[in-house]
Design a protein around this motif. Sequence first.
Motif: not given
Length: 288
Positions: A14-38
């Motif tokens: 749930v935490l890897i993509t943004a919605d209205d409730r988690t938009k603040k941290d969603a990008r950081r969480r997504q980057k931790s699972l899909l880092p720029d090294t990919i």
Amino acid sequence: MEITGAPSMDKAAVLITADDRTKKDARRRQKSLLPDTIEHCYAVYEKGGEQQKGGEEVEGEDLVDAICQVIQTQSLARTLIFPGKLGVVKMVQALQRRNLNNVITLRDEVHWDQSARENVVRHEDDDGGGGGWESTPIYVVGEKFGRGLDIAHVSYVFLAAPPNSAAAYTHLAGRTGRGNHRGRAITMVQGMEEARRLASLSHTLGIPFVPLTFDESMNGHVPDASRDESQTALEHGVLDRGDEDGAKSMMNYEDMTVNQLKDVLRDKGLKVSGRKNELIDRLKDSIL
């Protein structure tokens, strides 16, 4: 779970993509699972007729041919393949028929023994200077085991087709690029429906997909994919903005499991409660 601090794998999804409730941290969480090294890539191939072996039809030969030809264009490195509908057994058999002899599955327990991992790594990576893809480790694992799967030093991840949700793509593609090592996630695409599904993933996750081409000098034959309409659609900005709803409507929701439907709903920031037919109706209403 450890990366996101989530109490369960479902919560982590749930935490890897943004919605209205988690938009603040969603990008950081997504980057931790899909880092720029990919590096996110795709390869388009054309579907051929089922090939014959010993008088019997052999399915998936066009897909395996395409994967093998893409593999041969890459530098030698550990590779993980998620076989999709073809399945682990048939994918392994097809790879072995093509003289890829170091194919590994979850049944090969030595590769998952933590105490033996370092010795296994040294043994596999020592090809005596004369090895090629024939002896390079290629792991084949079913998608349902993708979440949390940790195989050391995997440089390439192949997806047999675009997943049905951004959450699923994140967990599968995220098996490479770990520990600040660079990796490449390669999604195989056949036909317009899969092209649109990949386009939807690109839009939802906000990541570009780089096209890979086949080396025509290789043995075997894959038709020129650059002329295929799915390749054209992907090359032109993946999809025009006005076609995004059309891409999502191409998904066959009836063929998806309840968990897959819930992943898509989470991607859209919609409620995930209810029976399967209610989930499908909610998704269809969201694109009207």
